[in-house]
Design a protein around this motif. Structure first.
Motif, mmCIF file in Angstrom:
data_model
loop_
_atom_site.group_PDB
_atom_site.id
_atom_site.type_symbol
_atom_site.label_atom_id
_atom_site.label_comp_id
_atom_site.label_asym_id
_atom_site.label_seq_id
_atom_site.Cartn_x
_atom_site.Cartn_y
_atom_site.Cartn_z
ATOM 1 N N SER A 192 -20.011 -18.054 -0.409
ATOM 2 C CA SER A 192 -20.683 -19.348 -0.349
ATOM 3 C C SER A 192 -20.636 -19.912 1.084
ATOM 4 N N PRO A 231 -24.695 -22.115 -2.874
ATOM 5 C CA PRO A 231 -23.790 -22.019 -4.031
ATOM 6 C C PRO A 231 -23.675 -20.558 -4.456
ATOM 7 N N ALA A 232 -22.489 -20.187 -4.950
ATOM 8 C CA ALA A 232 -22.276 -18.795 -5.331
ATOM 9 C C ALA A 232 -21.502 -18.707 -6.636
#
Lengths: 305, 305
Positions: free
Chosen positions: A101, A107-108
């Motif tokens: 991220s 976002p991850a």
């Protein structure tokens, strides 16, 4: 601009990577060696570099990278985004979600490889339209993902679904985990090959044993039947505890198709009493399931962000 | 005015009923014979009459009945509110949720008895504070409820969690379900009593066998150890598939307390390899769990309404 998720399925030998559209289409695919021999830190560097490269590739193709998703083997703490332990790639408490991220500024999500594959099969593949799906990957090892309404259950410690380590042959062959008679020790692709070598004194691969069994070689038929019997025992236990509507069979052994699914379905039917029989189907996404699943998890992270 | 849920836990011989506050307190309790011999239709009439009586009792006590919750045995379609099948009370496709809701003019929920008990133990009892709870009831039969974040998983056909019908002794004693070697056939309270009778030629109840084993009677010790061994095998399988943080043991056999939990915990520990060990604890709510769980499910229905 089409939005895509940067998706990586990190295996022991190869990383299957790509760009997955929000609808679950693989818009771009590439493979990289994991080079696990270089150690966990080097694998993490490779992952970060490949992910950044994929984001660049997306932009160069006029696509917009909006999130990243990673699927990794071993014990995975999905809630905190930590690769807790994976012997074959050298991970030990690696905060992969944050690392990716931070590197991409997106976002991850971090997921378990089999659970990611299960999510993909449930939402896009052989389980489409069913709320309760059990995905069982039968390859070198055996593991399952219990997917309800498109979400996989990880358990309290990220270790749910380890159907390969259900004991189906008490006192049976030694399993790599330390227990005896685990499903994986008697019914994985590796176990099939080992058993044939024991019986015939000749080393064949699992695929070769399957072909020999289909051709009528008596020892191959015997090894194959033993594997199918053990798998039927294991799936019966999984059905009894999870009660899915459909069991999706993936992994290398699923390549045998009807040769596996027909006797396995019959074995399951013969063992179920009050339990309802699930549909038993072959996985539809092949070895892209993990990468597609990583893409879906990345999309989920974006929605939750 | 304090809001309460009219709650009924319908068993094969007795209905444990009450008024459950929204905080999960049992504000009033009563018991009624199920009188299953009169047939399913008569049992349904009794349920409706008892439920209406409880609503009247609530009002007479200055409480406000706001919903109803029922827990029943057998196969339960919780989504559609239908008691699909229960041999011991004569239910066959009874739309109990609608019948109770219509009679009381209140939102209602129908749940499975063990799953309702599991929800109560997870939210109010021995699993409080844990997100991943497995409740295992060991009595005449053996069944489990997998509860995550306070909700129990019913499976695609309302048949999830049937750990009593996991085969742990292949080729072993005949089970009532038609299979051989099910956990329930070798490790339920009834199986313990049967095994002692086989060994000693004397009929004792399960509680008497437990007491005799505690007192050192060699045949009782043998029967008890066999039961504990089989339970450890079954719980190991459940841990491997569900990966809960805590396993809560309820039902009649749990009355043995440390005599059961200590060797069972040791047996579980000895069998787990890579899996994480769950806490193993005794149920906290006793035989009120089903009624409290029915009350919680009724409250959930109210919130969803």
């Amino acid at each position: 601009m089409t939005e895509v998720v940067v998706a990586l399925d990190v295996g022991g030998t190869v990383m299957k990577c790509g760009l997955v559209s929000r609808a679950g289409e693989l818009r771009h695919a590439e493979r990289h060696p994991t080079n696990a021999a270089a150690g966990g830190a080097a694998v993490v560097d490779t992952i970060l570099g490949v992910a950044a490269g994929l984001a660049d590739t997306a932009r160069a193709q006029g696509l917009t990278p909006v999130a990243a998703g990673l699927a990794v083997p071993g014990v995975v703490d999905e809630e905190h985004g930590v690769a807790v332990w994976a012997a074959n790639v050298g991970f030990r408490d690696v905060p992969l979600r944050k690392l990716v991220s931070d590197r991409l500024g997106l976002p991850a999500a971090l997921g378990h490889d089999v659970r990611a594959g299960g999510v993909a099969e449930a939402r896009l593949g052989a389980g489409t339209g069913q709320r309760h799906v059990l995905f069982v990957a039968i390859g070198t090892g055996i593991a399952a993902a219990h997917v309800v309404d498109g979400r996989a259950f990880a358990g309290a410690h990220g270790a749910a679904g380890e159907v390969g380590h259900v004991v189906v042959r008490p006192g049976g062959p030694q399993c790599g985990c330390g227990q005896r008679g685990c499903l994986e020790a008697v019914a994985s692709a590796s176990a099939l090959a080992r058993r044939y070598t024991d019986l015939a004194g000749v080393a064949l691969s699992a695929a070769e044993v399957a072909a020999a069994a289909a051709g009528g070689d008596p020892l191959a038929v015997r090894a194959w039947d033993e594997v199918v019997d053990a798998l039927a025992d294991g799936l019966t236990i999984a059905q009894t505890l999870f009660d899915p509507a459909v069991i999706v069979i993936g992994g290398g052994l699923a390549e045998a198709g009807a040769q596996l699914l027909e006797p396995l379905g019959a074995g399951l039917r013969a063992r179920l009493t009050f339990q309802r029989e699930p549909a038993l189907v072959r996985a539809a996404l092949g070895d892209a399931a993990g990468c597609l699943g990583a893409g879906l998890l990345g999309g989920d992270a974006l929605e939750a962000a």
